[in-house]
Design a protein around this motif. Structure first.
Motif, PDB file in Angstrom:
ATOM      1  N   PRO A  39      47.020  46.837  29.821  1.00 49.75           N
ATOM      2  CA  PRO A  39      46.593  45.582  29.200  1.00 49.75           C
ATOM      3  C   PRO A  39      45.091  45.379  29.301  1.00 49.75           C
ATOM      4  CG  PRO A  39      47.421  45.152  31.390  1.00 49.75           C
ATOM      5  CD  PRO A  39      47.636  46.625  31.144  1.00 49.75           C
ATOM      6  N   ASP A  40      44.591  44.510  28.454  1.00 56.72           N
ATOM      7  CA  ASP A  40      43.238  44.009  28.666  1.00 56.72           C
ATOM      8  C   ASP A  40      43.282  43.118  29.909  1.00 56.72           C
ATOM      9  OD1 ASP A  40      42.293  45.237  26.367  1.00 56.72           O
ATOM     10  OD2 ASP A  40      42.806  43.513  25.111  1.00 56.72           O
ATOM     11  N   GLY A  41      42.364  43.296  30.812  1.00 55.29           N
ATOM     12  CA  GLY A  41      42.396  42.508  32.042  1.00 55.29           C
ATOM     13  C   GLY A  41      43.146  43.231  33.151  1.00 55.29           C
ATOM     14  N   GLU A  42      43.474  42.499  34.175  1.00 54.70           N
ATOM     15  CA  GLU A  42      44.012  43.084  35.403  1.00 54.70           C
ATOM     16  C   GLU A  42      45.481  43.465  35.257  1.00 54.70           C
ATOM     17  OE1 GLU A  42      43.649  42.204  40.196  1.00 54.70           O
ATOM     18  OE2 GLU A  42      43.546  40.564  38.764  1.00 54.70           O
TER      19      GLU A  42
ATOM     20  N   ARG B  77      51.623  40.455  35.948  1.00 61.58           N
ATOM     21  CA  ARG B  77      51.596  41.039  34.603  1.00 61.58           C
ATOM     22  C   ARG B  77      52.730  42.061  34.449  1.00 61.58           C
ATOM     23  NH1 ARG B  77      47.220  41.215  31.035  1.00 61.58           N
ATOM     24  NH2 ARG B  77      48.001  41.644  28.936  1.00 61.58           N
TER      25      ARG B  77
END
Length: 288
Positions: free
Chosen positions: A76-79, A84
């Motif tokens: 994913p974009d981000g952590e 998530r």
């Protein structure tokens, strides 16, 4: 035909692609009946269930994803953190399972599955943890740890074979069992281990999801029927961890002889038998 396609050609399931929690996800899907979701271990991919899926699709709907950052699944974009990953699994189950599934998790997949059951267990029918991380601190045998570090630092055919001799109780027998499929299996594992994206995803998942110990209170509150399947000769997550969890939480334990940390790969028939026994025991308890 590339290594991945060569392996997938042997599996009676279709490869599909969906986005879940913003993560492009590749997964195998096949069979009809009560759903079973299979989550693989670190650095692996859905085709690790190569010899298990044929035995399950005769009676079950099987869904086997590549974990985020593994195989053909993206990141994913981000952590990429625990929340998530749980959202990802939640959306995958909602998209692919018409009813609550049996969730089977192996090693890292086991830690993901256990955390999901702690938080969202009402969406599951059963939980099966296979040589799972998350139940105790990760303290592998020194020989396993050394081989693992050397392979991750410099993935090569030589370091992979040395590592696999710690992951498999009898690597020569495994190679003979897999025959001509051993080479594409090795090649695809090495391809993943050398990928910068794969390496970063593996580090993030192990740090945020795999190696942290799940609080015992959370595990004790898992309401869904749970069982353990373990390789008797596991050098990474010792059988005594499974024995302690079984005693503490009342989860039935099925030990598979003659294998180390990967019963589904090394002894698929014995693994399927243990899985079916575990599910039958849980059904009997509910009926009593």
């Amino acid at each position: 035909m590339n290594a991945r396609d060569r392996l997938l050609a042997e599996i009676p399931a279709e490869e599909r692609h969906h986005e879940a929690a913003g993560i492009a996800t590749a997964f195998l899907e096949g069979g009809d009946g009560p759903p079973i979701v299979l989550l693989h271990g670190p650095g692996e991919f859905a085709a690790k269930w190569l010899y298990v899926i044929p035995g399950l699709v005769a009676t079950n709907r099987v869904v086997a994803p590549d974990l985020p950052g593994h195989g053909e699944s993206g990141v994913p974009d981000g952590e990429l953190d625990a929340e998530r990953v749980l959202d990802w699994l939640d959306e995958l189950i909602a998209r692919t399972c018409p009813e609550p599934p049996v969730l089977v998790g192996h090693v890292l997949g086991g830690a993901i599955a256990a955390r999901y059951a702690c938080r969202r267990g009402a969406r599951l029918d059963r939980l099966v943890l296979v040589d799972s991380l998350g139940l105790a601190p990760f303290r592998p045998a020194p020989s396993f740890g050394l081989a693992m570090v050397r392979f991750l630092a410099r993935p090569s055919e030589r370091s992979y074979e040395r590592f696999m001799r710690r992951c498999s109780h009898d690597l020569d027998a495994l190679q003979a069992q897999m025959g001509e499929l051993w080479r594409p299996f090795e090649d695809y594992n090495l391809e993943g281990a050398r990928s910068p994206v794969g390496k970063a995803a593996l580090r993030a998942l192990m740090k945020k999801v795999g190696t942290p110990v799940i609080p015992p209170g959370d595990l004790a509150n898992i309401a869904v029927p749970t069982a353990l399947i373990w390789g008797r000769h596991d050098l990474a997550i010792r059988p005594r961890i499974a024995e302690a969890a079984s005693a503490r939480y009342g989860w039935p334990l099925h030990v598979v002889d003659g294998v180390a940390d990967d019963p589904p790969r090394d002894a698929p028939e014995a693994f399927i038998e243990a899985l079916r026994d575990a599910l039958a025991e849980q059904s009997e308890k509910e009926a009593a």
